[in-house]
Scaffold this motif. Structure first.
Motif, short mmCIF file in Angstrom:
data_model
loop_
_atom_site.label_atom_id
_atom_site.label_comp_id
_atom_site.label_asym_id
_atom_site.label_seq_id
_atom_site.Cartn_x
_atom_site.Cartn_y
_atom_site.Cartn_z
N VAL A 211 56.36 72.92 112.14
CA VAL A 211 55.52 72.90 110.94
C VAL A 211 55.93 73.93 109.91
CG1 VAL A 211 53.55 71.99 112.19
CG2 VAL A 211 53.80 74.45 111.96
N ALA A 212 56.72 74.92 110.30
CA ALA A 212 57.04 75.99 109.36
C ALA A 212 58.53 76.28 109.25
CB ALA A 212 56.31 77.28 109.76
N GLY A 213 59.36 75.53 109.98
CA GLY A 213 60.80 75.79 109.93
C GLY A 213 61.42 75.37 108.61
N ASP A 214 62.66 75.80 108.39
CA ASP A 214 63.35 75.48 107.14
C ASP A 214 63.67 73.99 107.04
OD1 ASP A 214 63.28 78.09 106.35
OD2 ASP A 214 65.22 78.59 107.24
N GLU A 215 64.03 73.36 108.16
CA GLU A 215 64.38 71.95 108.16
C GLU A 215 63.26 71.13 108.78
OE1 GLU A 215 67.81 68.90 109.86
OE2 GLU A 215 67.99 71.05 110.15
N PRO A 216 62.74 70.11 108.06
CA PRO A 216 61.66 69.30 108.62
C PRO A 216 62.10 68.66 109.93
CG PRO A 216 61.91 68.85 106.29
CD PRO A 216 63.09 69.69 106.69
N GLN A 217 61.21 68.66 110.90
CA GLN A 217 61.50 68.05 112.19
C GLN A 217 60.18 67.71 112.85
OE1 GLN A 217 62.99 71.11 115.11
NE2 GLN A 217 63.12 72.35 113.25
N GLY A 218 60.26 67.04 114.00
CA GLY A 218 59.06 66.61 114.69
C GLY A 218 58.77 65.15 114.42
N LEU A 219 57.59 64.69 114.80
CA LEU A 219 57.22 63.29 114.71
C LEU A 219 56.66 62.95 113.33
CD1 LEU A 219 56.79 60.52 116.08
CD2 LEU A 219 54.54 61.35 116.82
N PHE A 220 57.14 61.85 112.76
CA PHE A 220 56.58 61.31 111.51
C PHE A 220 56.32 59.83 111.72
CE2 PHE A 220 57.35 59.55 107.11
CZ PHE A 220 56.13 59.98 106.59
N SER A 221 55.04 59.48 111.83
CA SER A 221 54.63 58.09 112.07
C SER A 221 54.17 57.48 110.76
CB SER A 221 53.50 58.04 113.10
OG SER A 221 53.93 58.58 114.33
N LEU A 222 54.87 56.46 110.31
CA LEU A 222 54.60 55.83 109.02
C LEU A 222 54.10 54.41 109.25
CD1 LEU A 222 54.87 56.00 105.87
CD2 LEU A 222 57.15 55.00 106.17
N GLY A 223 53.06 54.04 108.52
CA GLY A 223 52.56 52.67 108.53
C GLY A 223 52.89 51.99 107.22
N ALA A 224 52.98 50.66 107.23
CA ALA A 224 53.31 49.94 106.01
C ALA A 224 52.85 48.50 106.10
CB ALA A 224 54.83 49.98 105.76
N LEU A 225 52.53 47.94 104.93
CA LEU A 225 52.35 46.50 104.83
C LEU A 225 53.66 45.83 105.22
CD1 LEU A 225 50.64 46.48 101.31
CD2 LEU A 225 49.48 46.26 103.52
N GLU A 226 53.58 44.64 105.77
CA GLU A 226 54.80 43.96 106.21
C GLU A 226 55.76 43.76 105.04
OE1 GLU A 226 56.41 39.78 108.13
OE2 GLU A 226 54.27 40.21 108.20
N LYS B 186 66.53 65.51 112.59
CA LYS B 186 65.67 66.13 113.58
C LYS B 186 64.25 65.56 113.57
CE LYS B 186 68.09 70.58 113.85
NZ LYS B 186 67.95 72.05 113.72
N ILE B 187 63.95 64.72 112.59
CA ILE B 187 62.63 64.11 112.53
C ILE B 187 62.63 62.86 113.42
CG2 ILE B 187 60.99 62.86 111.07
CD1 ILE B 187 61.65 64.75 108.83
N GLN B 188 61.65 62.78 114.28
CA GLN B 188 61.47 61.59 115.12
C GLN B 188 60.61 60.60 114.34
OE1 GLN B 188 59.64 62.39 118.91
NE2 GLN B 188 59.34 60.21 119.36
N PHE B 189 61.25 59.55 113.84
CA PHE B 189 60.58 58.62 112.92
C PHE B 189 60.06 57.41 113.68
CE2 PHE B 189 60.73 54.92 110.12
CZ PHE B 189 59.86 55.34 109.13
N ASP B 190 58.86 56.97 113.30
CA ASP B 190 58.26 55.79 113.91
C ASP B 190 57.60 54.97 112.82
OD1 ASP B 190 57.39 54.18 116.16
OD2 ASP B 190 55.39 54.94 115.80
N GLY C 269 44.33 66.87 102.76
CA GLY C 269 44.68 68.19 103.23
C GLY C 269 45.68 68.21 104.37
N ALA C 270 46.30 67.06 104.68
CA ALA C 270 47.21 66.99 105.83
C ALA C 270 48.60 66.50 105.41
CB ALA C 270 46.63 66.07 106.90
N LYS C 271 49.09 67.00 104.27
CA LYS C 271 50.44 66.63 103.85
C LYS C 271 51.45 67.50 104.59
CE LYS C 271 51.31 65.73 99.44
NZ LYS C 271 51.65 65.97 98.01
N SER C 272 52.06 66.95 105.61
CA SER C 272 53.01 67.69 106.44
C SER C 272 54.35 67.84 105.73
CB SER C 272 53.23 66.95 107.76
OG SER C 272 53.86 65.69 107.52
N ARG C 273 55.21 68.68 106.29
CA ARG C 273 56.54 68.86 105.70
C ARG C 273 57.37 67.60 105.84
NH1 ARG C 273 60.00 73.23 107.02
NH2 ARG C 273 60.58 73.11 104.84
N GLN C 274 57.15 66.83 106.92
CA GLN C 274 57.85 65.56 107.06
C GLN C 274 57.45 64.60 105.95
OE1 GLN C 274 56.07 67.17 109.40
NE2 GLN C 274 56.83 66.75 111.48
#
Length: 288
Positions: A82-97, A117-121, A269-274
């Motif tokens: 959450v605080a590193g220089d390079e974004p990483q971790g899980l980013f789960s995105l939803g979308a209309l088809e 380094k971001i685990q994208f879903d 209030g939950a805009k992550s670095r990812q």
């Protein structure tokens, strides 16, 4: 048990001395003694064998040390995510088809290349399902039909979609809903905003669709329309991306109903670095 106690326990285990451990964690020795005693009381075991001025780990202490080290390592990893220089971790995105199929593939490719380094879903579904996912926390953000006025969400407009009514080849021009009163339609489930838009278009003209056939994909809808089994409503961008779109007739809805705006939304209030990194890519011009 808390993280401070675990940090104190690790320091004592490494140094074998309350005094030296106190210097490591920047506390007074009496505070360490009290907190270690509290930790042992919580666990119901002695973690150290006390020998005059030295402390050795007991058998239970050796077992507990492995877990405390793992816990603190995970905490450090979480802080880095959450605080590193390079974004990483899980980013789960939803979308209309339609958004997932037509609008964002290039952005997703650049996102994966730029931030390995971001685990994208990615999950797809109707607006109602995507909004529920964001509010529940299972999705970091989602593309939905907007604007979204929910007090627990923030968002931004991203794409403007031209909505087309699609009919079998040779069908007379459709100018208003009363032209096709009682005709069967193909749509997603009831929590789909495009379906509600289609039904509202009928109702505003005092018309009613016939049977509503629920489908799971635009390709299925298009196949049924090509076969002459009814009508469908879909964004022009989606329609023109599909094989078979030349085999149907399509007209934009009347101006009042013609345009819908796709928004990207996230929990307030939950805009992550990812997410911030993803939004920056959305703002970049497309590659040549």
């Amino acid at each position: 048990m808390d993280l401070t106690q675990l940090e104190m326990f690790n320091a004592v285990a490494q140094t074998g001395s309350i005094t030296q451990a106190a210097q490591v964690v920047h506390r007074v020795p009496s505070n360490l003694t009290t907190r270690i005693r509290q930790l042992e009381a919580d666990l119901g075991v002695e973690l150290f064998i006390r020998e005059s001025q030295r402390l050795r780990l007991s058998p239970a202490g050796h077992s507990f040390l492995r877990y405390s080290q793992q816990i603190l390592a995970l905490v450090d990893e979480a802080r880095m995510v959450v605080a590193g220089d390079e974004p990483q971790g899980l980013f789960s995105l939803g979308a209309l088809e339609s958004t997932a199929a037509v609008r964002i593939p290039e952005t997703l490719a650049r996102y994966n290349q730029r931030y390995p380094k971001i685990q994208f879903d990615l999950a797809t579904g109707p607006s109602g399902t995507m909004i529920d996912g964001v509010l529940e926390g299972s999705l970091s953000a989602a593309f939905v039909d907007g604007p979204v006025m929910h007090p627990g969400l923030e968002g931004m407009p991203v794409y403007q979609e031209e909505m087309m009514i699609v009919a079998a080849n040779g069908h007379p021009k459709i100018s208003r809903a009363s032209d096709v009163n009682g005709t069967s339609i193909y749509a997603f489930r009831a929590n789909c905003s495009y379906r509600r838009h289609f039904e509202s278009w009928f109702q505003a003209d005092h018309a009613t669709p016939g049977r509503i056939h629920e489908m799971e994909s635009y390709h299925g809808m298009l196949a049924c329309v090509i076969a002459g089994a009814g009508l469908a409503l879909m964004p022009r961008s989606m329609l023109e991306s599909m094989p078979g779109h030349h085999q149907v007739e399509a007209w934009p809805l009347a101006e009042k109903w013609r345009w819908l705006t796709t928004w990207l939304v996230w929990r307030r209030g939950a805009k992550s670095r990812q997410l911030e990194a993803f939004i920056e890519l959305l703002d970049e011009p497309p590659a040549d």
